[in-house]
Design a protein around this motif. Structure first.
Motif, PDB file in Angstrom:
ATOM      1  N   ALA A  58       5.529  38.555 -80.069  1.00 34.02           N
ATOM      2  CA  ALA A  58       5.203  38.711 -81.495  1.00 34.02           C
ATOM      3  C   ALA A  58       4.572  40.075 -81.798  1.00 34.02           C
ATOM      4  CB  ALA A  58       4.250  37.602 -81.923  1.00 34.02           C
ATOM      5  N   GLY A  59       4.198  40.817 -80.752  1.00 37.23           N
ATOM      6  CA  GLY A  59       3.523  42.103 -80.972  1.00 37.23           C
ATOM      7  C   GLY A  59       2.041  41.946 -81.253  1.00 37.23           C
ATOM      8  N   ASP A  60       1.485  40.795 -80.900  1.00 34.78           N
ATOM      9  CA  ASP A  60       0.037  40.575 -81.052  1.00 34.78           C
ATOM     10  C   ASP A  60      -0.666  40.902 -79.740  1.00 34.78           C
ATOM     11  OD1 ASP A  60       0.131  39.660 -83.700  1.00 34.78           O
ATOM     12  OD2 ASP A  60       0.704  37.639 -83.033  1.00 34.78           O
ATOM     13  N   LEU A  61      -1.981  41.073 -79.814  1.00 34.50           N
ATOM     14  CA  LEU A  61      -2.721  41.337 -78.586  1.00 34.50           C
ATOM     15  C   LEU A  61      -2.850  40.053 -77.765  1.00 34.50           C
ATOM     16  CD1 LEU A  61      -5.651  43.713 -79.657  1.00 34.50           C
ATOM     17  CD2 LEU A  61      -3.377  44.293 -78.796  1.00 34.50           C
ATOM     18  N   VAL A  62      -2.698  40.200 -76.464  1.00 31.29           N
ATOM     19  CA  VAL A  62      -2.970  39.107 -75.527  1.00 31.29           C
ATOM     20  C   VAL A  62      -4.494  38.904 -75.530  1.00 31.29           C
ATOM     21  CG1 VAL A  62      -2.830  38.503 -73.061  1.00 31.29           C
ATOM     22  CG2 VAL A  62      -0.900  39.670 -74.196  1.00 31.29           C
ATOM     23  N   PRO A  63      -4.990  37.660 -75.419  1.00 32.95           N
ATOM     24  CA  PRO A  63      -6.439  37.452 -75.504  1.00 32.95           C
ATOM     25  C   PRO A  63      -7.238  38.332 -74.527  1.00 32.95           C
ATOM     26  CG  PRO A  63      -5.297  35.353 -75.610  1.00 32.95           C
ATOM     27  CD  PRO A  63      -4.248  36.399 -75.337  1.00 32.95           C
ATOM     28  N   ASP A  64      -8.371  38.830 -75.032  1.00 32.22           N
ATOM     29  CA  ASP A  64      -9.195  39.776 -74.262  1.00 32.22           C
ATOM     30  C   ASP A  64      -9.527  39.271 -72.861  1.00 32.22           C
ATOM     31  OD1 ASP A  64      -9.245  41.453 -76.445  1.00 32.22           O
ATOM     32  OD2 ASP A  64     -11.221  40.801 -77.136  1.00 32.22           O
ATOM     33  N   ALA A  65      -9.882  38.003 -72.743  1.00 31.36           N
ATOM     34  CA  ALA A  65     -10.346  37.490 -71.451  1.00 31.36           C
ATOM     35  C   ALA A  65      -9.283  37.706 -70.373  1.00 31.36           C
ATOM     36  CB  ALA A  65     -10.692  36.013 -71.566  1.00 31.36           C
ATOM     37  N   LEU A  66      -8.013  37.505 -70.730  1.00 25.30           N
ATOM     38  CA  LEU A  66      -6.930  37.655 -69.746  1.00 25.30           C
ATOM     39  C   LEU A  66      -6.751  39.121 -69.347  1.00 25.30           C
ATOM     40  CD1 LEU A  66      -4.206  35.374 -71.405  1.00 25.30           C
ATOM     41  CD2 LEU A  66      -5.727  34.784 -69.507  1.00 25.30           C
ATOM     42  N   VAL A  67      -6.779  39.989 -70.354  1.00 34.00           N
ATOM     43  CA  VAL A  67      -6.487  41.404 -70.097  1.00 34.00           C
ATOM     44  C   VAL A  67      -7.663  42.082 -69.384  1.00 34.00           C
ATOM     45  CG1 VAL A  67      -5.869  43.580 -71.186  1.00 34.00           C
ATOM     46  CG2 VAL A  67      -4.997  41.464 -72.110  1.00 34.00           C
ATOM     47  N   VAL A  68      -8.866  41.753 -69.812  1.00 28.71           N
ATOM     48  CA  VAL A  68     -10.049  42.368 -69.181  1.00 28.71           C
ATOM     49  C   VAL A  68     -10.092  41.985 -67.704  1.00 28.71           C
ATOM     50  CG1 VAL A  68     -12.569  42.306 -69.114  1.00 28.71           C
ATOM     51  CG2 VAL A  68     -11.397  42.600 -71.306  1.00 28.71           C
ATOM     52  N   ALA A  69      -9.812  40.719 -67.396  1.00 27.41           N
ATOM     53  CA  ALA A  69      -9.841  40.275 -65.993  1.00 27.41           C
ATOM     54  C   ALA A  69      -8.837  41.070 -65.157  1.00 27.41           C
ATOM     55  CB  ALA A  69      -9.536  38.785 -65.915  1.00 27.41           C
ATOM     56  N   LEU A  70      -7.681  41.333 -65.763  1.00 27.05           N
ATOM     57  CA  LEU A  70      -6.622  42.073 -65.067  1.00 27.05           C
ATOM     58  C   LEU A  70      -7.071  43.492 -64.720  1.00 27.05           C
ATOM     59  CD1 LEU A  70      -3.561  41.486 -64.548  1.00 27.05           C
ATOM     60  CD2 LEU A  70      -3.096  42.515 -66.782  1.00 27.05           C
ATOM     61  N   VAL A  71      -7.721  44.141 -65.661  1.00 25.88           N
ATOM     62  CA  VAL A  71      -8.143  45.538 -65.447  1.00 25.88           C
ATOM     63  C   VAL A  71      -9.342  45.597 -64.506  1.00 25.88           C
ATOM     64  CG1 VAL A  71      -9.060  47.602 -66.580  1.00 25.88           C
ATOM     65  CG2 VAL A  71      -7.223  46.286 -67.660  1.00 25.88           C
ATOM     66  N   VAL A  72     -10.301  44.717 -64.721  1.00 28.57           N
ATOM     67  CA  VAL A  72     -11.508  44.755 -63.895  1.00 28.57           C
ATOM     68  C   VAL A  72     -11.160  44.494 -62.432  1.00 28.57           C
ATOM     69  CG1 VAL A  72     -13.691  43.548 -63.439  1.00 28.57           C
ATOM     70  CG2 VAL A  72     -13.086  44.215 -65.777  1.00 28.57           C
ATOM     71  N   GLU A  73     -10.193  43.598 -62.222  1.00 29.53           N
ATOM     72  CA  GLU A  73      -9.749  43.307 -60.845  1.00 29.53           C
ATOM     73  C   GLU A  73      -9.189  44.587 -60.198  1.00 29.53           C
ATOM     74  OE1 GLU A  73      -5.986  41.046 -58.829  1.00 29.53           O
ATOM     75  OE2 GLU A  73      -6.578  40.425 -60.837  1.00 29.53           O
TER      76      GLU A  73
END
Ligand code: AP5
Length: 191
Positions: A58-73
């Motif tokens: 849809a072109g919306d942002l994926v929820p922050d919790a999922l994306v932040v976990a991905l980057v922090v890892e």
């Protein structure tokens, strides 16, 4: 040698991914693209991919919790080595705050804001044809950018690390402008 920590910030189609590949090769930086990581998760049909897919379509942002976990890892794994370049992250102030916490004492050295007008963006993306490159989805991505991501321009300007470059022109011209911007910010290449 400086361990450069760089963010490419800009609307969809500004050329973040294209320029990130070049900069990471010339400056020996680790490229972290949340869009690429999420698309790989969708292709692998992992739990993350299943949760992210409908937002991306849809072109919306994926929820922050999922994306932040991905980057922090990734940042915690040490794979960023001598420095890193973030492409497509952070996407809102909450993600920027989470990044700041994850980095602790190590600060972002330079945020390159790539500026491009909407009509050129639509032209470029329709010419590429990725799954989320249909005109209605592109228009929604632009709205999401304006509403959620563009406030990061002022956020990083207030922290004294923002450099704005014109993202129109050839790939070589834009690369030269970004190179000058990160040099002006005191980031060094290692090659
Ligand atoms: P993401 O993959 O980050 O997409 P985007 O920001 O919409 O950016 P694009 O990849 O479309 O464009 P780009 O600026 O990288 O340009 P590119 O170099 O590819 O995100 C996709 C989705 O994932 C989001 O919508 C969201 O759902 C999710 N997501 C990702 N990160 C997230 C996060 N942090 N939080 C939440 N959700 C997240 O170039 C585009 C085209 O133009 C190419 O065809 C290229 O060849 C061409 N081109 C490049 N430069 C030039 C030039 N100078 N002249 C002519 N053509 C050019």
């Amino acid at each position: 040698m400086t361990a450069s920590r760089i963010i490419l910030l800009g609307p969809p189609g500004a050329g973040k991914g294209t320029q990130a590949e070049r900069l990471c090769a010339s400056h020996k930086l680790t490229h972290l693209s949340t869009g690429d990581l999420l698309r790989a998760a969708v292709a692998a049909e992992s739990d993350l991919g299943k949760q992210a897919k409908s937002f991306m379509d849809a072109g919306d942002l994926v929820p922050d919790a999922l994306v932040v976990a991905l980057v922090v890892e990734r940042l915690g794994s040490g794979e960023e080595g001598a420095g890193f370049l973030l492409d497509g992250f952070p996407r809102n102030v909450a993600q920027a705050e989470a990044l700041g916490e994850a980095l602790g004492e190590s600060k972002i050295d330079c945020v390159v804001h790539m500026k491009l007008d909407d009509e050129e963006i639509v032209r470029r993306l329709l010419g590429r044809g990725r799954k989320d490159d249909t005109e209605p989805v592109i228009r929604n991505r632009l709205k999401v950018y304006r509403d959620e991501t563009a406030p990061l321009i002022a956020y990083y300007e207030a922290r004294g690390v923002l450099q704005t470059v014109d993202a129109a022109g050839t790939v070589d011209e834009v690369e030269a402008r970004i190179g000058a911007a990160i040099e002006a910010a005191g980031c060094e290449g290692v090659s």
